[in-house]
Design a protein around this motif. Structure first.
Motif, PDB file in Angstrom:
ATOM      1  N   PRO A  16       0.820  -1.213   0.000  1.00  0.00           N
ATOM      2  CA  PRO A  16       0.000   0.000   0.000  1.00  0.00           C
ATOM      3  C   PRO A  16       0.856   1.266   0.000  1.00  0.00           C
ATOM      4  N   VAL A  17       0.437   2.247  -0.791  1.00  0.00           N
ATOM      5  CA  VAL A  17       1.139   3.528  -0.876  1.00  0.00           C
ATOM      6  C   VAL A  17       0.094   4.634  -0.862  1.00  0.00           C
ATOM      7  N   SER A  18       0.343   5.666  -0.076  1.00  0.00           N
ATOM      8  CA  SER A  18      -0.600   6.774  -0.018  1.00  0.00           C
ATOM      9  C   SER A  18      -0.462   7.671  -1.236  1.00  0.00           C
ATOM     10  N   GLY A  19      -1.510   8.419  -1.514  1.00  0.00           N
ATOM     11  CA  GLY A  19      -1.475   9.367  -2.619  1.00  0.00           C
ATOM     12  C   GLY A  19      -0.356  10.388  -2.480  1.00  0.00           C
ATOM     13  N   PRO A  20      -0.180  11.007  -1.275  1.00  0.00           N
ATOM     14  CA  PRO A  20       0.915  11.966  -1.121  1.00  0.00           C
ATOM     15  C   PRO A  20       2.285  11.344  -1.338  1.00  0.00           C
ATOM     16  N   GLU A  21       2.467  10.093  -0.895  1.00  0.00           N
ATOM     17  CA  GLU A  21       3.757   9.424  -1.108  1.00  0.00           C
ATOM     18  C   GLU A  21       4.016   9.192  -2.591  1.00  0.00           C
ATOM     19  N   LEU A  22       2.972   8.781  -3.316  1.00  0.00           N
ATOM     20  CA  LEU A  22       3.125   8.591  -4.753  1.00  0.00           C
ATOM     21  C   LEU A  22       3.450   9.906  -5.449  1.00  0.00           C
ATOM     22  N   ALA A  23       2.733  10.959  -5.056  1.00  0.00           N
ATOM     23  CA  ALA A  23       2.954  12.264  -5.682  1.00  0.00           C
ATOM     24  C   ALA A  23       4.386  12.734  -5.462  1.00  0.00           C
ATOM     25  N   GLU A  24       4.891  12.538  -4.250  1.00  0.00           N
ATOM     26  CA  GLU A  24       6.250  12.992  -3.951  1.00  0.00           C
ATOM     27  C   GLU A  24       7.293  12.154  -4.680  1.00  0.00           C
ATOM     28  N   SER A  25       7.129  10.820  -4.656  1.00  0.00           N
ATOM     29  CA  SER A  25       8.145   9.959  -5.256  1.00  0.00           C
ATOM     30  C   SER A  25       8.179  10.072  -6.773  1.00  0.00           C
ATOM     31  N   LEU A  26       7.029  10.376  -7.380  1.00  0.00           N
ATOM     32  CA  LEU A  26       6.975  10.470  -8.838  1.00  0.00           C
ATOM     33  C   LEU A  26       7.037  11.908  -9.339  1.00  0.00           C
ATOM     34  N   ASP A  27       7.081  12.844  -8.393  1.00  0.00           N
ATOM     35  CA  ASP A  27       7.158  14.279  -8.730  1.00  0.00           C
ATOM     36  C   ASP A  27       5.990  14.704  -9.618  1.00  0.00           C
ATOM     37  N   ILE A  28       4.790  14.317  -9.197  1.00  0.00           N
ATOM     38  CA  ILE A  28       3.567  14.737  -9.876  1.00  0.00           C
ATOM     39  C   ILE A  28       2.574  15.204  -8.811  1.00  0.00           C
ATOM     40  N   SER A  29       1.501  15.845  -9.235  1.00  0.00           N
ATOM     41  CA  SER A  29       0.515  16.342  -8.284  1.00  0.00           C
ATOM     42  C   SER A  29      -0.368  15.208  -7.780  1.00  0.00           C
ATOM     43  N   ARG A  30      -1.035  15.444  -6.660  1.00  0.00           N
ATOM     44  CA  ARG A  30      -1.955  14.438  -6.135  1.00  0.00           C
ATOM     45  C   ARG A  30      -3.114  14.224  -7.090  1.00  0.00           C
ATOM     46  N   ALA A  31      -3.520  15.285  -7.793  1.00  0.00           N
ATOM     47  CA  ALA A  31      -4.592  15.144  -8.790  1.00  0.00           C
ATOM     48  C   ALA A  31      -4.143  14.227  -9.928  1.00  0.00           C
ATOM     49  N   ALA A  32      -2.867  14.355 -10.319  1.00  0.00           N
ATOM     50  CA  ALA A  32      -2.346  13.487 -11.373  1.00  0.00           C
ATOM     51  C   ALA A  32      -2.300  12.040 -10.896  1.00  0.00           C
ATOM     52  N   VAL A  33      -1.936  11.835  -9.628  1.00  0.00           N
ATOM     53  CA  VAL A  33      -1.934  10.475  -9.075  1.00  0.00           C
ATOM     54  C   VAL A  33      -3.320   9.874  -9.199  1.00  0.00           C
ATOM     55  N   TRP A  34      -4.325  10.626  -8.809  1.00  0.00           N
ATOM     56  CA  TRP A  34      -5.706  10.134  -8.862  1.00  0.00           C
ATOM     57  C   TRP A  34      -6.101   9.783 -10.295  1.00  0.00           C
ATOM     58  N   LYS A  35      -5.714  10.624 -11.257  1.00  0.00           N
ATOM     59  CA  LYS A  35      -6.052  10.359 -12.658  1.00  0.00           C
ATOM     60  C   LYS A  35      -5.395   9.065 -13.147  1.00  0.00           C
ATOM     61  N   HIS A  36      -4.140   8.849 -12.745  1.00  0.00           N
ATOM     62  CA  HIS A  36      -3.465   7.628 -13.145  1.00  0.00           C
ATOM     63  C   HIS A  36      -4.093   6.399 -12.482  1.00  0.00           C
ATOM     64  N   ILE A  37      -4.481   6.532 -11.232  1.00  0.00           N
ATOM     65  CA  ILE A  37      -5.148   5.421 -10.539  1.00  0.00           C
ATOM     66  C   ILE A  37      -6.455   5.075 -11.239  1.00  0.00           C
ATOM     67  N   GLU A  38      -7.215   6.101 -11.600  1.00  0.00           N
ATOM     68  CA  GLU A  38      -8.490   5.866 -12.279  1.00  0.00           C
ATOM     69  C   GLU A  38      -8.277   5.229 -13.654  1.00  0.00           C
ATOM     70  N   ALA A  39      -7.245   5.661 -14.350  1.00  0.00           N
ATOM     71  CA  ALA A  39      -6.945   5.077 -15.658  1.00  0.00           C
ATOM     72  C   ALA A  39      -6.572   3.604 -15.515  1.00  0.00           C
ATOM     73  N   LEU A  40      -5.829   3.281 -14.468  1.00  0.00           N
ATOM     74  CA  LEU A  40      -5.468   1.885 -14.233  1.00  0.00           C
ATOM     75  C   LEU A  40      -6.697   1.057 -13.865  1.00  0.00           C
ATOM     76  N   ARG A  41      -7.594   1.640 -13.097  1.00  0.00           N
ATOM     77  CA  ARG A  41      -8.840   0.924 -12.788  1.00  0.00           C
ATOM     78  C   ARG A  41      -9.651   0.692 -14.057  1.00  0.00           C
ATOM     79  N   ASP A  42      -9.653   1.686 -14.944  1.00  0.00           N
ATOM     80  CA  ASP A  42     -10.357   1.523 -16.228  1.00  0.00           C
ATOM     81  C   ASP A  42      -9.739   0.412 -17.067  1.00  0.00           C
TER      82      ASP A  42
END
Length: 312
Positions: A16-42
């Motif tokens: 498990p990884v939190s949204g803020p941790e993903l955003a920081e490690s990948l140097d993207i915004s939390r909104a971008a993290v959410w969009k990528h998560i949703e795309a993967l769910r799709d």
């Protein structure tokens, strides 16, 4: 697959990884993290949101992103629920300059086999065509066909099937002790090139995987019938990984083919345009040609339709 999306998946694979941790490690915004998560769910990835963050469940999808995830070979996947022919689509991509692309389909509706024979390709099988641009001569091209047969047989054996190879490239399951078999896999190779160089090679592989054998043409079998259903995602990955290994080690192909051969040691008839050859299959050459011991001596056959004959 989008590289950032791939990085998100790889991060989730470790737990498990939190949204803020993903955003920081990948140097993207939390909104971008959410969009990528949703795309993967799709794309049918099972990603849960919990108190510890995002968590990746078991990967059960059969599509391009799912096959690319965890694939240890440098192929991108173009997936289709249904396509006329994966080889036809691969030829279109090759003509546009594509390399290291695997066209994958759940079902083919216009498939064909070697010598334009009918090849049934319903949903549940593994239908994949791989584009390569190797730096080899046309004389070496048949090795790619042998490599694909070795790769498909290896993946099938890992799935619990007693898979062997009938010369040159049919993956079969032996029946009895007299050379009989049921066909599991067909391979169709196409090439574009000049006298001294290969432009591209497409290896099309069709595997009767999670299909009822009684719905297939006579003489065919399936992984389901031989060993139970297989994880097609993992099967494709293993095929591509093995094929990539052998295309990068051409000298290893023929020894591996010999080890898996169902034809060597059999009494055979090979039909070719210049006439048939009948005798005992005793070896394959380093270019993949079949060596047949006939009543008149040894003949080397580079191409033809091979039939196993019952011992006299």
């Amino acid at each position: 697959m989008n590289e950032t999306r791939r990085a998100v998946l790889e991060a989730l694979a470790d737990g498990p990884v939190s949204g803020p941790e993903l955003a920081e490690s990948l140097d993207i915004s939390r909104a971008a993290v959410w969009k990528h998560i949703e795309a993967l769910r799709d794309a049918d990835f099972d990603i849960e949101s919990g108190s510890n963050g995002y968590e990746l469940g078991e990967v059960t999808a059969y599509n391009g992103p799912a096959v690319e995830f965890g694939l240890e070979a440098p192929f991108s996947i173009e997936y289709h629920d249904a396509v006329g022919s994966t080889n036809d689509r691969a030829r279109e991509l090759a003509a546009d300059g594509a390399a290291d692309v695997a066209v994958l389909a759940d079902e083919q509706v216009g498939s064909r086999g070697r010598l334009e024979r009918e090849w049934t390709a319903p949903s549940g099988g593994v239908w994949v065509s791989v584009i390569s641009r190797p730096e080899i001569t046309p004389a070496q091209a048949p090795l790619y066909t042998l490599a694909s047969a070795v790769a498909a047989a290896t993946a099938a054996r890992e799935a619990g099937v007693d898979a062997q190879i009938k010369w040159p490239n049919d993956v079969v399951v032996p029946v009895g002790d007299e050379g009989d078999y049921r066909k599991l896999t067909g391979i169709l190779t196409e090439m574009e090139g000049e006298m001294d160089r290969v432009e591209w090679i497409i290896v099309g592989v069709g595997v009767n995987a999670n299909i009822d054998a009684d719905t297939l043409p006579e003489g065919a079998t399936s992984i389901r019938d031989e060993a139970g259903d297989v994880d097609r995602r993992r099967f494709v990955q293993r095929f591509l990984e093995e094929f990539d290994h052998y295309r990068n080690d051409l000298e290893a192909i023929v020894p591996a083919w010999r080890d898996l051969s169902h034809t060597l040691g059999q009494h055979v008839r090979v039909d070719r345009p210049s006439g048939e050859v009948v005798g005992d299959a005793v070896d394959v050459t380093e270019s993949g040609a079949l060596v047949v011991e006939t009543d008149e001596g040894r003949e080397t056959v580079s191409a033809g339709d091979c039939e196993h004959l019952r011992p006299v």
